[in-house]
Design an enzyme around this catalytic site. Structure first.
Site: not given
Ligand code: USQ
Length: 382
Positions: A11, A31-32, A118, A144, A179, A181-182, A185, A239, A241, A254-255
């Site tokens: 992206y 990229d792979n 990875n 992040t 998570s 993932y985080h 990082k 956003l 989504r 909204v979660y």
């Molecule tokens: N959320 C909702 N509804 C949804 C999807 C997410 O309410 O349909 C909420 C989640 O619970 C969370 C927030 O929105 O509180 C952010 O979720 P996200 O899926 O947009 O972002 P996240 O999983 O944290 O990860 C994304 C990227 C990641 C990046 C990170 C920045 O996938 O690569 O590192 O955003 S940060 O969130 O600041 O860690």
């Protein structure tokens, strides 16, 4: 400058490669296609059809007159990584070559093991390849904002001074990922800091918040240059989504209560930040950490902005409050500093109604490709 964009099919990777090429840098992307394979495995296609990387580079060349070199290979493979760095001799290395999804990393043992292998494997090989082949190159690593979590004190930009029993010292700001993932990082940052101390590498670690947006100046030249835009519950960010859900007539997911807050930025600001950092490198022996976001919003704030933008276009959108599939604080203090990138010259794009309307219109033209079975979250943290 000679810039290597690792994870150049993703992206942000592809948009970055075009942007740096457009402003005159010599770009090589690598990229792979692991991201593509995993999307197929989860049976979710991106919203816009994305041609193969070599084809995108060819189309970019046709429209811009600029050449982007393409290398296909796995950066967890040391022999491949060493050859890539040796051949290209980068002056700047942008490291996007990681699995970016929090839900994916929490799906099961196999997924979390892949993320761990990875994300740390690529970072480790990149550091060694720079040390062996181009020790003065500047490593720009995508971290992040989620590395910090949501502590009950102000979030500093990477470092904090601690006073303890009458003495003071500076440390990496305390980190607590939400998570696996985080957490990878956070481990990356520790690896980088270790090798900066030992080998005097020059590194910038960008603590980026969730990115939104579709079109960039370069991607507007041809639909085949659009980013790999995910809207599913595993790989899509909030956003992006919500915009797709609004177009598909699905209530916004909204979660929990949606009062959790994050620092957001437009994809065009990611491109600006990367360019500013490439052109203003960290010093040798410096781990520079920048908080890369523009505005803080709660999730309900975002949902109501999407509802209102959609209404302007005559679309009625509902909001649905789902049981939160993640383990995260929903009500919390959040006051992160972010001054370094504006000091370098960042001119932020704010989240206006106009921006959302543009996104909605673009998504509307691909409405037929939206598959509603990918919207609801299936991965649960607990
Ligand atoms: N959320 C909702 N509804 C949804 C999807 C997410 O309410 O349909 C909420 C989640 O619970 C969370 C927030 O929105 O509180 C952010 O979720 P996200 O899926 O947009 O972002 P996240 O999983 O944290 O990860 C994304 C990227 C990641 C990046 C990170 C920045 O996938 O690569 O590192 O955003 S940060 O969130 O600041 O860690």
């Amino acid at each position: 400058m000679r810039v290597l964009v690792l994870g150049g099919d993703g992206y942000l990777g592809w948009a970055t490669a075009m942007h740096l090429s457009a402003v005159g840098h010599d770009v090589c992307v690598c990229d792979n296609f692991l991201g593509r394979k995993l999307h197929q495995q989860f049976d979710c296609e991106p919203l816009f059809p994305v041609p193969q990387l070599e084809e995108r580079a060819r189309i970019w060349g046709e429209y811009s007159g600029r050449h982007i070199e393409v290398k296909i290979g796995d950066l967890t493979n040391w022999a491949f990584t060493l050859r890539l760095f040796n051949d290209f001799q980068p002056e700047a290395v942008i490291h996007y070559a990681e699995l970016p999804s929090a839900p994916f990393s929490m799906a099961d043992q196999e997924c979390s093991a892949l993320v761990l292998h990875n994300n740390l494997g690529t970072t480790h090989n990149i550091v060694h390849a720079v040390h062996e082949t181009c020790p003065h190159a500047h490593i720009i690593k995508l971290g992040t904002m989620g590395e910090y979590g949501t502590p009950n004190i102000d979030i500093e930009e990477g470092w904090i001074e601690v006073a303890h029993k009458g003495r003071t010292d500076k440390f990496l700001y305390p980190r607590q990922g939400g998570s696996l993932y985080h957490t990878t990082k956070i481990m990356d940052t520790d690896l980088l800091w270790f090798y900066v101390r030992i080998w005097k590498l020059r590194v910038t670690d960008l603590m980026q918040g969730p990115v939104y947006g579709i079109a960039t100046k370069e991607s507007q030249l041809n639909p085949a240059l659009m980013p790999h835009f995910s809207y599913d519950a595993v790989f899509g960010t909030v956003l992006n989504r919500f915009v797709v859900q609004a177009v598909a007539g699905i209530p916004l997911t909204v979660y929990g209560r949606g009062t959790q807050r994050r620092g957001f930025l437009n994809i065009n600001d990611t491109l600006q930040c990367i360019r500013l950092v490439v052109e203003n490198p960290a010093a040798e022996g410096e781990l520079r950490i920048c908080n890369q976001f523009v505005e803080v919003f709660s999730i309900v704030d975002l949902a109501s902005r999407v509802v209102s933008a959609a209404r302007t276009l005559g679309i009625d959108v509902e909001v649905s409050f789902l049981d939160n599939p993640r383990a995260e604080a929903e009500t919390h203090y959040y006051n992160p500093t972010h001054t370094k990138l504006p000091e370098l010259g960042l001119q932020p794009h704010l989240l206006t109604e106009e921006t959302l309307i543009e996104m909605i219109k673009l998504v509307q033209s691909f409405r037929d490709r939206i598959d509603s079975k990918h919207i609801l979250p299936k991965v649960r943290w607990q």
